[in-house]
Design a protein around this motif. Structure first.
Motif, short mmCIF file in Angstrom:
data_model
loop_
_atom_site.label_atom_id
_atom_site.label_comp_id
_atom_site.label_asym_id
_atom_site.label_seq_id
_atom_site.Cartn_x
_atom_site.Cartn_y
_atom_site.Cartn_z
N ASN A 1 0.85 -1.28 0.10
CA ASN A 1 0.10 -0.03 -0.04
C ASN A 1 0.99 1.22 0.10
O ASN A 1 0.10 2.33 0.41
N VAL A 2 2.17 1.24 -0.27
CA VAL A 2 3.02 2.31 -0.32
C VAL A 2 2.67 2.84 -1.57
O VAL A 2 2.46 2.34 -2.65
N ALA A 3 2.55 4.34 -1.58
CA ALA A 3 2.53 5.04 -2.74
C ALA A 3 2.97 6.72 -2.56
O ALA A 3 3.21 7.14 -1.38
N LYS A 4 3.04 7.26 -3.84
CA LYS A 4 3.52 8.38 -3.81
C LYS A 4 2.45 9.37 -3.15
O LYS A 4 1.19 9.20 -3.16
N GLY A 5 3.00 10.44 -2.46
CA GLY A 5 2.09 11.18 -1.64
C GLY A 5 1.55 11.13 -0.30
O GLY A 5 1.05 12.09 0.30
N LEU A 6 1.89 9.90 0.12
CA LEU A 6 1.43 9.58 1.44
C LEU A 6 2.20 10.28 2.56
O LEU A 6 3.47 10.33 2.32
N LYS A 7 1.60 10.32 3.70
CA LYS A 7 2.40 10.68 5.01
C LYS A 7 2.57 9.35 5.94
O LYS A 7 1.61 8.66 5.91
N VAL A 8 4.01 8.89 6.05
CA VAL A 8 4.02 7.66 6.75
C VAL A 8 4.92 7.70 7.94
O VAL A 8 5.66 8.75 7.90
N ILE B 1 -0.70 4.73 7.13
CA ILE B 1 -0.81 5.71 6.64
C ILE B 1 -1.40 6.99 7.56
O ILE B 1 -2.57 6.65 8.17
N LEU B 2 -0.66 8.12 7.61
CA LEU B 2 -0.97 9.24 8.54
C LEU B 2 -1.65 10.07 8.13
O LEU B 2 -2.05 10.29 6.66
N ASP B 3 -2.30 11.04 8.72
CA ASP B 3 -2.98 12.37 8.34
C ASP B 3 -2.19 13.09 7.53
O ASP B 3 -1.00 13.52 7.60
N GLU B 4 -2.81 13.24 6.26
CA GLU B 4 -2.07 13.93 5.30
C GLU B 4 -1.75 15.53 5.70
O GLU B 4 -0.61 16.18 5.11
N LYS B 5 -2.43 16.15 6.61
CA LYS B 5 -2.28 17.35 7.21
C LYS B 5 -0.69 17.50 7.97
O LYS B 5 -0.21 18.46 8.23
N LEU B 6 -0.26 16.59 8.24
CA LEU B 6 0.85 16.11 9.40
C LEU B 6 2.12 16.87 8.46
O LEU B 6 2.28 16.53 7.10
N LYS B 7 2.93 17.46 9.11
CA LYS B 7 4.31 18.18 8.49
C LYS B 7 5.20 17.22 8.38
O LYS B 7 5.39 16.36 9.47
N ALA B 8 6.02 16.91 7.27
CA ALA B 8 7.12 15.98 7.18
C ALA B 8 8.20 16.46 8.36
O ALA B 8 8.57 17.55 8.53
#
Length: 806
Positions: free
Chosen positions: A86-93, A143-150
Motif C-alpha cells: 500500500n505504499v504510494a506517492k504522496g502518502l504521509k508515513v 498511513i498518517l493524516d495528510e495534514k501532518l508536516k514532514a
C-alpha cells in the motif's frame, strides 16, 4: 504495589522530581523500593518521524519491492526500499530513521541500519503499526493524516505517555494507602511538614444523576455483620468495547492488562480510590440481589472456569436462581460481563475483613479486591466510589443511569476515639514536640481534635485508618510525619547493666556455635512449618501429635515440625543434588507436639554430617565420615558443657540403623546414629547421613551455676575388650543390658567400638568389639577380681545370647 507518578499528579499538583517524592514517601513509611520508567509504547518512538513519500517506483530486481524517496523534513530526501503493497506517492508515513531502536512484539530490540536490498540502498524503514508497537496489524504500512508536516516527531503524533512508576513495599497494616488517592493523601501530609502546602484534589461526582428509573433491582442483606454496607445501581444502554487509550495506559502502567471498557473502569476506580467494585450483567440477574451465606457443599463456578465447593461461612452474592459472586473475592462465570452486555448492575460494598480473608484462604484466591477487603477499606466512600465509576462508565461506554442508588447501611461504622497525652507522646518520641506541630500533623492526617486540654487531646480517627486505634498508634503517626531523621540524639549516654547467669541459654548457644564452627560445621535455620507426611517415616511421630495451621499457605507448610530431622534432611538433599555432598550442619530449633495435656514445645540442638570428612585435596586421601568421628563431635559438645563422664546406652529410636544415647544418670542428653536407608530414600539421598538430637532444654536444666569438683580416683581403672560373634538380629542394647545385670557397682563403662560383617564371618553373624571399664574407687582391683567379672560376663553372654569369642 505499583503507583503511577502521572496518576498521583491528578490528586496533587506536583512539580518535584520522582527521586524527591520517593524519598518523602519512604520517610513516611511507604518505602519506595524501585522507580521504573514507563512508556505507553516501548522505546517511546524515539527516532521515528513523519515522512512524505515523494516518489515510488518498482524495484528493478524484485517484483514485490518498491524504491521510494521520502522527505523527512530536513531538506534531504532519502531513498528507502519498502515491501508494503500500500505504499504510494504522496502518502504521509511513519519512518524509522537510521540508528532508531525499535522493539518487536516479543520484546526484542533491533536497530535500523543503512543497508542494501537487492543492490539498492535503503536509508531507514517505513513502518507498519506492529513494528512500532501501536497495534497488531502487519497488512501494510501505517498511513498518517495528510495534514501532518514532514519531520514531525511520531511521539507527539501518537501522544506517547512517559511515566515513572513507584514500586512501594506496602506493609500489611497500611490499608489506607492501597490506592493512588491514599498515597497522595499521605504524601500531602509529608509535604505539609516541609512547608509545601498542596490541595488534595478529589474527582468530582456532582454530574451524577438518574436519567431514568426503568430498571430497579432490589437488594436484600441477610447478615449485616458480614456486609455492613452495600450499594448498587443499574446502567442501561452501554456498549462493550476496548477502553480509550488514556484508560488503557493508566492500567498498563501499573501492570494490569485492559479487558474492556466496563471492567477497566472498575479496576481503575479500585486503584484510584481503593474501593473494589463488581459489575454484573443485569440481564442475567433473576429477581433480586441477595447477600447471604449458602449451605456447605454448594457448587459454584467462578470466572476462571473452576467449579468450587462453598463453605457454610462463605459470603455470596446471589439472585433468585443461585450464587453469582464470591463476595469481595471473585466473580461468577454466569453473571460476568460479555461482548453482548448492554445493561449492568454495579456493586460497591464494605464487607467484613475477617470473613473475606477466610473465604480467600479457603479457596486459595488472592485478588486485588480480596487484598483490600481483608485488610479493611474506607466504609465512608462506598457510595462516592459507585458514583465515580458510574460516571466513568457513561464516559467510555455510553448508557444511562436507570435506577436510584440503593445504599443499605443499617448501622454506621463509627470513628475511633483516642485520647493523646502530651507527656506520653514526648516520652515515647524521646523529644518534646511543640503542641502546635502535633496539631498540625494530626490535621494533615485527617485526624480531628475533639477536645483539648493541657494534658492532651481528644481525637477522632477516621474509620479508614484501621491501624490507628491506640494512643501509641497516634504517636507513631506523628513521628513518621514529623520525620524520624528529625529527632535529635541525646549527648547523654544511658546504659543498664544486666545481671544474668553465665549459663543463660543464649550464652551457651554462642559457646557451642563457636565450637561447632571451628570444627567445620555450618549453622542452618529451617522453617518450623513442614508437611504432615513426615509422620509416616517414624513410629515415634504420630498424626495426632501434629500442631496444624488454621490457614496454611500450602499442605507442605501446614503443620509444626515434631522433629528437626526432616528439615535437616531437606537441606542435605538440596545441597547433594547441587553437587555439594560433604556437609556438616547444625541447628538450634524447636519441636512441637499436641498432647492430651496441652501443647508441648521443646528446644533441641541437631547435628548432621554426611559425605567426606575433608574437602578433596592433593595432600589428603578422601575418607568418608563415619560413626566414630560423629560420636567424637557429640562428645566434645558435652565435654565443653561440663559433662565429662557420660554413659553409652542403646538407643530405642527407630530412625537409626545403628545408634547410641549418651546419658548422665537416667537422663538422656543426646541420641545419635546413622539414619535408616528407608528414610534417606524419601529425600533421594543415597549417601550415609549421621544425625544427633540433643535435648537442649534438659542440658540447660542440669547445668549448674556452681562448679562442682570430684576428686580424681586414687586407684586405676582397668579396661578389658571382648570380640564377640553374635547373630545378626541381636542388638547392642541386649549386650548392654546383660552386662549391666552382671556387675552394677564396679562396671563403669560399656562401649561398642567396632561392628564388622563380611569376610571370615558367617553370613548370618556379625562381630561386636566391646570395651568394659572396671574400677573400684576404694582400692586397687586384683587380677582375680577382674577375671571373675569378665568370666561372669562371658558366661552370661554365651548362655543368653549364644555369643562366642572370636
Amino acid at each position: 504495589m505499583r503507583i503511577s507518578y502521572n496518576w498521583l499528579k491528578q490528586f496533587l499538583k506536583l512539580d518535584s522530581n520522582s527521586e524527591d517524592i520517593a524519598s518523602i514517601l519512604t520517610d513516611l513509611g511507604l518505602e519506595v523500593e524501585v522507580i521504573e520508567k514507563y512508556q505507553s509504547v516501548k522505546g517511546g518512538l524515539i527516532g521515528v518521524v513523519v515522512g512524505h513519500v515523494l516518489t515510488c517506483e518498482k524495484h528493478p530486481d524484485a517484483d514485490r519491492l518498491n524504491i521510494t524517496t521520502v522527505d523527512l523534513g530536513d531538506g534531504n530526501p532519502v531513498q528507502i526500499v519498502c515491501g508494503a503493497t500500500n505504499v504510494a506517492k504522496g502518502l504521509k508515513v511513519p519512518v524509522a530513521t537510521i540508528g532508531t531502536k525499535l522493539i518487536d512484539k516479543d520484546g526484542n530490540e533491533f536497530e535500523i541500519k543503512k543497508g542494501k536490498i537487492r543492490g539498492q540502498e535503503s536509508h531507514g524503514m517505513i513502518c507498519a503499526e506492529d513494528e512500532l508497537g501501536l497495534g497488531n496489524s502487519h497488512d501494510g504500512i501505517m498511513i498518517l493524516d495528510e495534514k501532518l508536516k514532514a519531520g514531525t516527531l511520531a511521539s507527539t503524533v501518537f501522544n506517547i505517555e512517559n511515566d515513572e512508576i513507584f514500586e512501594i513495599g506496602l506493609t500489611p497494616n497500611r490499608a489506607d494507602a492501597m490506592s493512588h488517592y491514599g498515597v497522595a493523601r499521605d504524601l500531602r501530609a509529608g509535604l505539609n511538614q516541609k512547608n509545601i502546602f498542596l490541595e488534595l484534589i478529589t474527582p468530582s461526582v456532582s454530574k451524577f444523576k438518574v436519567d431514568k428509573r426503568t430498571l430497579k433491582i432490589d437488594i436484600d442483606i441477610k447478615d449485616t455483620k458480614l456486609a455492613p454496607r452495600y450499594c448498587g445501581v443499574t446502567i442501561s444502554g452501554i456498549t462493550i468495547k476496548p477502553s480509550p487509550s488514556w484508560l488503557q495506559n493508566r492500567l498498563k502502567s501499573i501492570g494490569l492488562t485492559p479487558k474492556n471498557n466496563v471492567i477497566d473502569v472498575t479496576n481503575y476506580v479500585l486503584h484510584e480510590l481503593g474501593q473494589p467494585l463488581h459489575a454484573f450483567d443485569a440481564s442475567k440477574i433473576t429477581g433480586k440481589v441477595t447477600v447471604k451465606t449458602l449451605p456447605a457443599g454448594t457448587k459454584f463456578t467462578t470466572l476462571d472456569d473452576v467449579e468450587r465447593t462453598l463453605h457454610e461461612e462463605d459470603l455470596v452474592i446471589c439472585d433468585d436462581k443461585g450464587p453469582m459472586c464470591l463476595a469481595g473475592v471473585f466473580g461468577g462465570k454466569n453473571s460476568g460481563i460479555s461482548e453482548n452486555t448492554n445493561t449492568i448492575f454495579l456493586e460497591s460494598a464494605y464487607f467484613n475483613p475477617i470473613s473475606i480473608r477466610k473465604t480467600a484462604k479457603r479457596h486459595a484466591l488472592n485478588t486485588d479486591a480480596s487484598f483490600r477487603f481483608e485488610r479493611g477499606i474506607d466504609p465512608t466512600i462506598t457510595e462516592y466510589a459507585l458514583k465515580r465509576a458510574a460516571l466513568l462508565i457513561q464516559e467510555v461506554a455510553g448508557g444511562e443511569i436507570t435506577s436510584d442508588i440503593i445504599d443499605i447501611y443499617p448501622k454506621k461504622i463509627e470513628d475511633f476515639t483516642v485520647f493523646l497525652h502530651y507527656e506520653k507522646t514526648n516520652k515515647l518520641i524521646g523529644q518534646e514536640l511543640p503542641k502546635e506541630t502535633i496539631k498540625k500533623i494530626l490535621a494533615s492526617l485527617d485526624i480531628k481534635v475533639n477536645s483539648s486540654s493541657d494534658a492532651g487531646l481528644g481525637l477522632i480517627i477516621p474509620p479508614y485508618r484501621v491501624d490507628v486505634q491506640r494512643e501509641v498508634d497516634v504517636v507513631e503517626e506523628i513521628l513518621r510525619v514529623y520525620g524520624y531523621n528529625n529527632i535529635n540524639f541525646s549527648k547523654k549516654l544511658n546504659a543498664t547493666i544486666a545481671k544474668s547467669s553465665r549459663t543463660e541459654d543464649y550464652k551457651l548457644q554462642n559457646i557451642i556455635s563457636n565450637q561447632l564452627n571451628s570444627l567445620g560445621f555450618n549453622e542452618m535455620i529451617a522453617n518450623s512449618l513442614t508437611t504432615p507426611e513426615y509422620t509416616k517415616l517414624s513410629d515415634l511421630l504420630k498424626d495426632e501429635y501434629n500442631v496444624s495451621m488454621l490457614n496454611p499457605l500450602s499442605n507442605d507448610l501446614s503443620t509444626l515440625r515434631q522433629s528437626l530431622l526432616f528439615s535437616g534432611l531437606e537441606a542435605i538433599s538440596f545441597n547433594v543434588n547441587r553437587k555439594n555432598s560433604g556437609l556438616k550442619l547444625f541447628e538450634f530449633g524447636k519441636s512441637y507436639r499436641k498432647l492430651l495435656s496441652g501443647f508441648n514445645e521443646k528446644k533441641h540442638l541437631s547435628l548432621f554430617i554426611t559425605g567426606d570428612r575433608m574437602q578433596e585435596n592433593w595432600t589428603n586421601i578422601t575418607k568418608p565420615s563415619d560413626f566414630y568421628l560423629f560420636k567424637g563431635f557429640a562428645t566434645s559438645i558435652l565435654t565443653r558443657l561440663g559433662y565429662d563422664k557420660t554413659n553409652n546406652i542403646p538407643v530405642t529410636n527407630d530412625i537409626f540403623t545403628e545408634g547410641i544415647a549418651l546419658s548422665v544418670g537416667n537422663d538422656i542428653l543426646v541420641e545419635l546414629g546413622s539414619i535408616k536407608r528407608s528414610i534417606l530414600k524419601s529425600f533421594d539421598i543415597k549417601q550415609e547421613v549421621y544425625y544427633a538430637d540433643f535435648n537442649w532444654e534438659l542440658i540447660l536444666k542440669l547445668i549448674s551455676n556452681k562448679i562442682k569438683f570430684t576428686p580424681i580416683p586414687k586407684y586405676p581403672s582397668v579396661r578389658r575388650d571382648l570380640s564377640l560373634l553374635l547373630d545378626k538380629n541381636i542388638s547392642f542394647q541386649s549386650v548392654y543390658h546383660i552386662a549391666r545385670q552382671c556387675e552394677k557397682t564396679l562396671l563403669k563403662e560399656i562401649n561398642l567400638f567396632d561392628v564388622y560383617e563380611g569376610k571370615n564371618v558367617p553370613q548370618d553373624k556379625k562381630s561386636y568389639a566391646i570395651s568394659f571399664t572396671i574400677q573400684d574407687t576404694s582400692k586397687t582391683l586384683t587380677d582375680v577380681q577382674i577375671d571373675k567379672i569378665m568370666n561372669k560376663l562371658q558366661t552370661n553372654l554365651e548362655s543368653e545370647l549364644g555369643a562366642t569369642l572370636r
